[in-house]
Scaffold this motif. Structure first.
Motif, PDB file in Angstrom:
ATOM      1  N   GLU A   1       0.832  -1.203   0.000  1.00 15.28           N
ATOM      2  CA  GLU A   1       0.000   0.000   0.000  1.00 15.28           C
ATOM      3  C   GLU A   1       0.868   1.255   0.000  1.00 15.28           C
ATOM      4  OE1 GLU A   1      -4.058  -1.560   2.227  1.00 15.28           O
ATOM      5  OE2 GLU A   1      -2.540  -0.540   3.427  1.00 15.28           O
ATOM      6  N   LEU A   2       0.365   2.288  -0.647  1.00 15.69           N
ATOM      7  CA  LEU A   2       1.022   3.591  -0.703  1.00 15.69           C
ATOM      8  C   LEU A   2       0.020   4.652  -0.260  1.00 15.69           C
ATOM      9  CD1 LEU A   2       3.382   4.937  -3.441  1.00 15.69           C
ATOM     10  CD2 LEU A   2       1.386   6.305  -2.788  1.00 15.69           C
ATOM     11  N   GLU A   3       0.434   5.468   0.697  1.00 16.54           N
ATOM     12  CA  GLU A   3      -0.448   6.494   1.253  1.00 16.54           C
ATOM     13  C   GLU A   3      -0.004   7.886   0.799  1.00 16.54           C
ATOM     14  OE1 GLU A   3      -1.305   4.296   5.570  1.00 16.54           O
ATOM     15  OE2 GLU A   3       0.110   5.969   5.424  1.00 16.54           O
ATOM     16  N   VAL A   4      -0.948   8.704   0.422  1.00 14.42           N
ATOM     17  CA  VAL A   4      -0.698  10.116   0.148  1.00 14.42           C
ATOM     18  C   VAL A   4      -1.291  10.933   1.285  1.00 14.42           C
ATOM     19  CG1 VAL A   4      -1.165  12.063  -1.384  1.00 14.42           C
ATOM     20  CG2 VAL A   4      -0.609   9.823  -2.355  1.00 14.42           C
ATOM     21  N   TRP A   5      -0.440  11.707   1.965  1.00 12.15           N
ATOM     22  CA  TRP A   5      -0.853  12.588   3.053  1.00 12.15           C
ATOM     23  C   TRP A   5      -0.785  14.027   2.568  1.00 12.15           C
ATOM     24  CZ3 TRP A   5      -1.282  11.069   8.523  1.00 12.15           C
ATOM     25  CH2 TRP A   5      -1.223   9.681   8.705  1.00 12.15           C
ATOM     26  N   LYS A   6      -1.679  14.866   3.093  1.00 10.42           N
ATOM     27  CA  LYS A   6      -1.680  16.285   2.743  1.00 10.42           C
ATOM     28  C   LYS A   6      -1.751  17.128   4.007  1.00 10.42           C
ATOM     29  CE  LYS A   6      -3.069  17.855  -1.812  1.00 10.42           C
ATOM     30  NZ  LYS A   6      -2.077  18.949  -1.774  1.00 10.42           N
ATOM     31  N   ARG A   7      -1.091  18.251   3.956  1.00 14.03           N
ATOM     32  CA  ARG A   7      -1.137  19.155   5.102  1.00 14.03           C
ATOM     33  C   ARG A   7      -2.427  19.957   5.062  1.00 14.03           C
ATOM     34  NH1 ARG A   7       3.855  23.046   5.694  1.00 14.03           N
ATOM     35  NH2 ARG A   7       2.585  24.410   4.350  1.00 14.03           N
ATOM     36  N   GLY A   8      -3.184  19.858   6.139  1.00 16.02           N
ATOM     37  CA  GLY A   8      -4.480  20.528   6.185  1.00 16.02           C
ATOM     38  C   GLY A   8      -4.368  21.977   6.620  1.00 16.02           C
ATOM     39  N   SER A   9      -5.511  22.605   6.773  1.00 17.14           N
ATOM     40  CA  SER A   9      -5.553  24.019   7.147  1.00 17.14           C
ATOM     41  C   SER A   9      -5.001  24.267   8.552  1.00 17.14           C
ATOM     42  CB  SER A   9      -6.999  24.532   7.064  1.00 17.14           C
ATOM     43  OG  SER A   9      -7.859  23.726   7.867  1.00 17.14           O
ATOM     44  N   ASN A  10      -4.928  23.219   9.379  1.00 18.28           N
ATOM     45  CA  ASN A  10      -4.384  23.354  10.732  1.00 18.28           C
ATOM     46  C   ASN A  10      -2.861  23.186  10.783  1.00 18.28           C
ATOM     47  OD1 ASN A  10      -4.168  20.650  10.203  1.00 18.28           O
ATOM     48  ND2 ASN A  10      -5.207  19.974  12.075  1.00 18.28           N
ATOM     49  N   GLY A  11      -2.255  22.982   9.617  1.00 15.76           N
ATOM     50  CA  GLY A  11      -0.807  22.846   9.553  1.00 15.76           C
ATOM     51  C   GLY A  11      -0.288  21.444   9.806  1.00 15.76           C
ATOM     52  N   LYS A  12      -1.180  20.511  10.091  1.00 17.79           N
ATOM     53  CA  LYS A  12      -0.791  19.129  10.345  1.00 17.79           C
ATOM     54  C   LYS A  12      -1.129  18.251   9.136  1.00 17.79           C
ATOM     55  CE  LYS A  12       0.392  19.847  14.689  1.00 17.79           C
ATOM     56  NZ  LYS A  12       1.784  19.672  15.195  1.00 17.79           N
ATOM     57  N   TYR A  13      -0.312  17.225   8.941  1.00 17.01           N
ATOM     58  CA  TYR A  13      -0.587  16.286   7.851  1.00 17.01           C
ATOM     59  C   TYR A  13      -1.677  15.308   8.263  1.00 17.01           C
ATOM     60  CZ  TYR A  13       3.295  17.693   4.852  1.00 17.01           C
ATOM     61  OH  TYR A  13       4.119  18.397   4.001  1.00 17.01           O
ATOM     62  N   ALA A  14      -2.502  14.964   7.303  1.00 15.79           N
ATOM     63  CA  ALA A  14      -3.557  13.979   7.509  1.00 15.79           C
ATOM     64  C   ALA A  14      -3.615  13.078   6.272  1.00 15.79           C
ATOM     65  CB  ALA A  14      -4.905  14.658   7.737  1.00 15.79           C
ATOM     66  N   LEU A  15      -4.047  11.864   6.475  1.00 18.15           N
ATOM     67  CA  LEU A  15      -4.119  10.911   5.368  1.00 18.15           C
ATOM     68  C   LEU A  15      -5.209  11.326   4.384  1.00 18.15           C
ATOM     69  CD1 LEU A  15      -3.291   8.221   4.056  1.00 18.15           C
ATOM     70  CD2 LEU A  15      -4.968   7.089   5.552  1.00 18.15           C
ATOM     71  N   LEU A  16      -4.819  11.487   3.143  1.00 20.52           N
ATOM     72  CA  LEU A  16      -5.790  11.793   2.095  1.00 20.52           C
ATOM     73  C   LEU A  16      -6.357  10.509   1.511  1.00 20.52           C
ATOM     74  CD1 LEU A  16      -7.287  13.579   0.026  1.00 20.52           C
ATOM     75  CD2 LEU A  16      -5.190  13.507  -1.387  1.00 20.52           C
ATOM     76  N   LYS A  17      -5.477   9.603   1.069  1.00 15.54           N
ATOM     77  CA  LYS A  17      -5.958   8.431   0.346  1.00 15.54           C
ATOM     78  C   LYS A  17      -4.888   7.327   0.364  1.00 15.54           C
ATOM     79  CE  LYS A  17      -8.449   7.447  -3.975  1.00 15.54           C
ATOM     80  NZ  LYS A  17      -8.889   8.026  -5.265  1.00 15.54           N
ATOM     81  N   THR A  18      -5.337   6.082   0.380  1.00 12.17           N
ATOM     82  CA  THR A  18      -4.445   4.922   0.304  1.00 12.17           C
ATOM     83  C   THR A  18      -4.637   4.231  -1.038  1.00 12.17           C
ATOM     84  OG1 THR A  18      -4.550   4.586   2.703  1.00 12.17           O
ATOM     85  CG2 THR A  18      -3.811   2.724   1.371  1.00 12.17           C
ATOM     86  N   TYR A  19      -3.517   3.976  -1.722  1.00 16.47           N
ATOM     87  CA  TYR A  19      -3.551   3.347  -3.049  1.00 16.47           C
ATOM     88  C   TYR A  19      -2.917   1.959  -2.977  1.00 16.47           C
ATOM     89  CZ  TYR A  19      -4.271   8.176  -4.662  1.00 16.47           C
ATOM     90  OH  TYR A  19      -4.749   9.449  -4.852  1.00 16.47           O
ATOM     91  N   PRO A  20      -3.527   0.963  -3.627  1.00 24.20           N
ATOM     92  CA  PRO A  20      -2.898  -0.369  -3.664  1.00 24.20           C
ATOM     93  C   PRO A  20      -1.706  -0.369  -4.616  1.00 24.20           C
ATOM     94  CG  PRO A  20      -4.874  -0.346  -5.020  1.00 24.20           C
ATOM     95  CD  PRO A  20      -4.825   0.989  -4.330  1.00 24.20           C
ATOM     96  N   ILE A  21      -0.617  -0.996  -4.183  1.00 22.60           N
ATOM     97  CA  ILE A  21       0.559  -1.143  -5.042  1.00 22.60           C
ATOM     98  C   ILE A  21       0.359  -2.370  -5.915  1.00 22.60           C
ATOM     99  CG2 ILE A  21       3.047  -1.588  -5.081  1.00 22.60           C
ATOM    100  CD1 ILE A  21       3.219  -0.087  -2.406  1.00 22.60           C
ATOM    101  N   CYS A  22       0.499  -2.183  -7.213  1.00 23.17           N
ATOM    102  CA  CYS A  22       0.254  -3.271  -8.150  1.00 23.17           C
ATOM    103  C   CYS A  22       1.413  -4.274  -8.179  1.00 23.17           C
ATOM    104  CB  CYS A  22       0.023  -2.707  -9.554  1.00 23.17           C
ATOM    105  SG  CYS A  22      -0.661  -3.885 -10.721  1.00 23.17           S
ATOM    106  N   ARG A  23       2.636  -3.780  -7.954  1.00 19.10           N
ATOM    107  CA  ARG A  23       3.798  -4.683  -8.034  1.00 19.10           C
ATOM    108  C   ARG A  23       5.007  -4.038  -7.372  1.00 19.10           C
ATOM    109  NH1 ARG A  23       6.395  -8.679  -7.938  1.00 19.10           N
ATOM    110  NH2 ARG A  23       6.921 -10.119  -9.608  1.00 19.10           N
ATOM    111  N   TRP A  24       5.683  -4.786  -6.510  1.00 24.09           N
ATOM    112  CA  TRP A  24       7.014  -4.414  -6.043  1.00 24.09           C
ATOM    113  C   TRP A  24       7.865  -5.672  -6.066  1.00 24.09           C
ATOM    114  CZ3 TRP A  24       8.898  -6.806  -1.640  1.00 24.09           C
ATOM    115  CH2 TRP A  24       7.950  -7.382  -0.775  1.00 24.09           C
ATOM    116  N   SER A  25       9.160  -5.533  -6.126  1.00 28.04           N
ATOM    117  CA  SER A  25      10.018  -6.696  -6.315  1.00 28.04           C
ATOM    118  C   SER A  25      10.974  -6.889  -5.153  1.00 28.04           C
ATOM    119  CB  SER A  25      10.813  -6.567  -7.622  1.00 28.04           C
ATOM    120  OG  SER A  25      11.595  -5.385  -7.595  1.00 28.04           O
ATOM    121  N   GLY A  26      11.595  -8.066  -5.101  1.00 25.01           N
ATOM    122  CA  GLY A  26      12.580  -8.359  -4.074  1.00 25.01           C
ATOM    123  C   GLY A  26      11.973  -8.935  -2.810  1.00 25.01           C
TER     124      GLY A  26
END
Length: 420
Positions: free
Chosen positions: A63-88
């Motif tokens: 999973e890959l998460e994108v966080w954004k800084r909100g109006s309060n100056g703190k980061y919050a989770l915007l959305k979680t994306y499934p990773i299609c492929r990673w190796s190793g």
């Protein structure tokens, strides 16, 4: 000679990272807008497309998460994306061509964004960083990109990389100079740490957890430096105190899980993994171009997920062996000389069988009496083991006279033991 050189060069490219080359032509895919649904999600969370971003990735959970800084100056989770492929495997990247996805804290600048990527769209994670270089690690071109194919990268679907790219593009356009990219082997939970407590990378992972805890408590981009081959996370005294308290709490929870019987394990991947939501589709893709996922690499290794291996207390793979008693019992199940048809006749109830004559009594039985019982076969009638496969017994007419005599003697001995 030239052919060998060309082959070696081709092999080197295959073993290298994703080798993202620019496509010719003027593609406009990098200008795709942020989808309306994602814009609406930002609004409900008090965010705007202009706010800075931060990205976190987890290999085990894919999973890959994108966080954004909100109006309060703190980061919050915007959305979680499934990773299609990673190796190793789980663990850091150490050298060129090891197919490993790196783990650590990286910075992504506008210069690392590739609008003309051969993998639809991409951005370079920034590997190797100062920490990696302190260990002499090499390699590069480790990216987050489209197309479900990986040689050391985080591969997303084209649709998802287009959305992530657009979110990052708008943040850069609004003045963000770089966004932090945090890459972890798994979510830093007490359960994961308890299961992987004997892994050779556990000290490194606990160092990463310090940064993870710092971010989760402060909800601000972590200030990272490197000293003595360790990540250092600079935070004010209040945050540092809260991080220390969280670590003590998590360590106690790990100890509780271990005391309750949680066994140490090692996850072994064929070559990385995929998010559960893609597993069926990838199993059917078989290394071809899928209309939804793009080109899919090495599908045979991710159809069923990783192999979980139990470890012993020293961290070595635990080898399961049969108990000695069971092993000895299995040895006694097959006699050195298989009983012949005379034993089949002895399958009748012992009470109806005639008493053995003195001629049938072995000479050592006559000489030593019951002492010979100590050296004789088990008291279980041999007929019982023969009944399991009666078809395997040859007709009496085909058995030579000499073996028949031995069988008669053996039968007499068995019956004598039953009666005794």
């Amino acid at each position: 000679m030239l052919k060998r050189i060309a082959l070696a060069a081709s092999l080197a490219l295959a073993l290298a990272a994703c080798q993202d080359e620019n496509l010719a032509g003027g593609s406009t895919r990098h200008l795709s807008p942020i989808p309306p649904a994602t814009m609406a999600l930002m609004s409900t969370k008090g965010m705007s497309k202009n706010d800075p971003i931060l990205i976190r990735a987890y290999k085990k959970e894919s999973e890959l998460e994108v966080w954004k800084r909100g109006s309060n100056g703190k980061y919050a989770l915007l959305k979680t994306y499934p990773i299609c492929r990673w190796s190793g495997q789980l663990g850091p990247k150490t050298r060129e061509g090891d197919r490993q996805v790196p783990e650590g804290f990286y910075a992504v600048t506008p210069a690392q964004m590739n609008p003309n990527s051969a993998y639809y769209l991409s951005f370079d994670t920034g590997y190797p960083n100062a920490y990696d270089r302190s260990f002499g690690r090499n390699g590069g071109d480790i990216m987050v990109h489209g197309s479900c194919s990986s040689r050391g990268c985080f591969a997303m679907t084209d649709q998802n990389i287009a959305e992530i790219y657009a979110i990052a593009r708008e943040s850069f356009a609004s003045g963000q100079r770089a966004f932090q990219f945090q890459s972890y082997p798994f979510r830093m939970t007490p359960e994961n740490l308890a299961k992987h407590r004997l892994d050779t990378n556990i000290a490194f992972w606990k160092n990463l957890k310090e940064g993870s805890d710092t971010f989760e408590i402060s909800k601000e981009e972590v200030q990272v430096s490197v000293a003595n081959r360790r990540y250092q996370f600079n935070a004010d005294s209040e945050v540092a105190s809260a991080v220390a308290q969280k670590q003590r709490h998590d360590e106690q929870e790990v100890a509780d899980l271990v005391s309750k019987g949680m066994k140490p394990i090692k996850l072994v991947y064929h070559d990385g993994d995929t998010h559960e939501s893609f597993r069926t589709a990838l199993a059917n893709a078989s290394g071809v171009t899928d209309t939804k996922l793009g080109f899919v690499s090495r599908t045979e290794g991710i159809a069923s997920g990783p192999q979980q291996i139990a470890l012993d207390d020293s961290g070595r793979e635990k080898i399961e062996t049969p108990a000695p008693a069971l092993a000895f019992a299995s040895m006694k199940e097959v006699p050195a000389e298989a009983p012949k048809p005379k034993v089949v006749a002895a399958a009748q109830p012992a009470a109806s069988a005639p008493a053995p004559s003195s001629e049938e009594t072995p000479f050592y039985k006559k000489m030593f009496g019951n002492v010979a019982d100590l050296f004789s076969a088990p008291s279980q009638p041999a007929a019982e083991s023969v009944q399991a496969a009666p078809a395997a017994i040859a007709p009496a007419a085909r058995i030579p006279a000499k073996p028949q005599k031995r069988a008669d003697a053996a039968s007499g001995l068995k019956l004598a033991q039953v009666r005794n």
